[in-house]
Design a protein around this motif. Structure first.
Motif, short mmCIF file in Angstrom:
data_model
loop_
_atom_site.label_atom_id
_atom_site.label_comp_id
_atom_site.label_asym_id
_atom_site.label_seq_id
_atom_site.Cartn_x
_atom_site.Cartn_y
_atom_site.Cartn_z
N ALA A 15 35.33 1.18 -31.01
CA ALA A 15 34.18 2.01 -31.08
C ALA A 15 33.54 0.86 -30.31
N ALA A 16 32.65 -0.51 -30.60
CA ALA A 16 31.87 -0.52 -30.39
C ALA A 16 32.25 -1.33 -28.23
N ALA A 42 44.43 -7.86 -33.70
CA ALA A 42 44.56 -9.40 -33.23
C ALA A 42 43.78 -9.49 -32.49
N HIS A 43 43.10 -8.71 -32.38
CA HIS A 43 42.48 -9.02 -30.93
C HIS A 43 41.31 -8.79 -30.99
N LEU A 44 40.98 -6.86 -32.15
CA LEU A 44 39.47 -6.37 -32.34
C LEU A 44 39.45 -6.94 -33.09
N GLY A 45 39.85 -7.65 -34.37
CA GLY A 45 39.18 -8.24 -36.30
C GLY A 45 37.94 -8.40 -35.71
N GLY A 46 38.06 -9.44 -37.31
CA GLY A 46 36.59 -10.11 -36.97
C GLY A 46 35.91 -10.85 -36.20
N VAL A 47 36.93 -11.69 -35.58
CA VAL A 47 36.44 -12.54 -34.79
C VAL A 47 36.18 -11.97 -33.23
N ALA A 48 36.85 -11.16 -32.82
CA ALA A 48 36.76 -10.77 -31.50
C ALA A 48 35.07 -9.74 -31.64
N VAL A 49 34.94 -9.05 -33.21
CA VAL A 49 33.33 -8.33 -33.11
C VAL A 49 32.01 -8.89 -33.03
N ASP A 50 32.52 -9.99 -33.51
CA ASP A 50 31.31 -11.30 -33.72
C ASP A 50 31.31 -11.85 -32.06
N ASN A 51 31.97 -11.89 -31.59
CA ASN A 51 32.01 -12.20 -30.17
C ASN A 51 31.45 -11.27 -29.26
N LEU A 52 31.52 -9.86 -29.72
CA LEU A 52 31.37 -8.93 -28.66
C LEU A 52 29.61 -9.01 -27.77
N GLY A 53 29.37 -8.97 -26.57
CA GLY A 53 28.13 -9.07 -26.18
C GLY A 53 27.18 -7.86 -26.28
N THR A 54 25.70 -8.33 -26.44
CA THR A 54 24.64 -7.82 -26.78
C THR A 54 25.16 -6.10 -26.57
N LEU A 55 25.32 -5.02 -25.51
CA LEU A 55 25.13 -4.13 -25.12
C LEU A 55 26.22 -3.63 -25.53
N GLU A 56 27.87 -4.48 -26.57
CA GLU A 56 28.39 -3.83 -27.30
C GLU A 56 28.18 -3.21 -28.39
N ARG A 57 27.15 -4.15 -28.87
CA ARG A 57 27.32 -4.24 -30.44
C ARG A 57 25.58 -3.51 -30.88
N ALA A 58 25.10 -3.09 -29.82
CA ALA A 58 23.94 -1.46 -29.75
C ALA A 58 24.63 -0.44 -30.05
N TRP A 59 26.04 -0.49 -29.79
CA TRP A 59 27.13 0.28 -30.00
C TRP A 59 27.57 0.50 -31.15
N ARG A 60 27.54 -0.35 -32.01
CA ARG A 60 27.65 -0.24 -33.38
C ARG A 60 26.68 -0.05 -34.46
N THR A 78 34.46 0.52 -26.55
CA THR A 78 34.22 1.88 -25.66
C THR A 78 32.98 2.59 -26.03
N GLY A 79 32.59 2.58 -26.84
CA GLY A 79 31.02 3.20 -27.24
C GLY A 79 31.07 4.60 -27.75
N GLN A 80 32.48 4.59 -28.34
CA GLN A 80 32.63 5.41 -29.29
C GLN A 80 32.18 5.34 -30.74
N SER A 81 31.60 6.25 -31.55
CA SER A 81 31.69 6.18 -32.65
C SER A 81 33.46 6.11 -33.19
N VAL A 82 33.08 5.76 -34.77
CA VAL A 82 33.91 5.17 -35.63
C VAL A 82 35.27 6.30 -35.77
N GLU A 83 34.32 7.11 -35.96
CA GLU A 83 35.58 7.92 -36.60
C GLU A 83 37.00 8.74 -34.73
N ASN A 84 35.34 8.81 -33.93
CA ASN A 84 36.30 9.39 -32.42
C ASN A 84 37.46 7.80 -31.88
N ALA A 85 36.61 6.98 -31.71
CA ALA A 85 37.48 5.81 -32.13
C ALA A 85 39.15 5.64 -32.53
N ALA A 86 38.45 6.01 -33.92
CA ALA A 86 39.75 5.67 -34.63
C ALA A 86 40.37 7.11 -33.54
#
Length: 206
Positions: free
Chosen positions: A123-124, A188-206, A126-134
């Motif tokens: 979701a972070a 493995a790619h999108l787990g906690g470590v990957a989410v922690d390393n998202l850029g500022t713009l991507e974090r804003a979607w969260r 692609t800029g979608q809501s978590v529900e839509n991403a799932a």
């Protein structure tokens, strides 16, 4: 209007001090306690209703798919807790996502667990809501070979040999294994470590 109302209250009780005394007599500890119990009761009722809705959603998912995923309420709860640990998603949101994926009727329970862990990160990105991403992931994974191509094009997380392995599984009719292999690489790619390393713009979607 406020002055008029205040004057009416004062006159009704014969002055400021008697009015204050009357108010104190009304708000007794017992009545305050009863009010607290009533508020707690409403809270418990809301929790009960939410639980009832979750149970109904789970039962519907099972009934409409013949429980293709092999899910149980206990297993869904385990998946939700694990998703929270890995990605930071709330247990309630993860539970809803897992039940929604069960309802697709095309995914095994292990794949559902991996996708539930991936939903927050996807979701972070692609800029979608978590529900839509799932929901998008669930739909894509119906065809794991196509999903591998499209997701790898977005996220660049598969090696050539991993892509070939998934395609081979699909060609052999081992769809569930292909779905699981792909979902494991994605989580493995999108787990906690990957989410922690998202850029500022991507974090804003969260």
């Amino acid at each position: 209007c406020t002055h008029l109302f205040g004057g009416q209250v004062k006159d009704s009780f014969g002055g400021i001090r008697p009015a204050a005394s009357a108010l104190t007599s009304v708000l007794t500890p017992l009545r305050l306690a009863v009010g607290g119990v009533a508020a707690a009761g409403l809270g418990l009722l809301a929790i009960y209703r939410n639980g009832e809705q979750e149970t109904r959603a789970f039962n519907t998912a099972i009934q409409t798919t013949g429980n293709y995923a092999g899910a149980t309420r206990g297993r869904i709860e385990e998946l939700a807790v694990e998703a929270k640990r890995v990605s930071g998603i709330s247990v309630g949101a993860a539970r809803d996502i897992a039940v929604g994926l069960v309802q697709s009727g095309r995914l095994g329970i292990q794949t559902i667990g991996e996708l539930t862990k991936s939903a927050e990160g996807y979701a972070a990105v692609t800029g979608q809501s978590v529900e839509n991403a799932a929901a998008a992931l669930g739909k894509a994974f119906e065809n794991p070979s196509k999903a591998a191509r499209e997701l790898d094009g977005q996220l660049n997380f598969l090696t050539v040999s991993q892509r070939r392995y998934i395609d081979d599984l699909v060609e052999q009719g081992r769809i569930e294994e292909a779905q699981l292999a792909l979902s494991q690489r994605l989580s493995a790619h999108l787990g906690g470590v990957a989410v922690d390393n998202l850029g500022t713009l991507e974090r804003a979607w969260r």
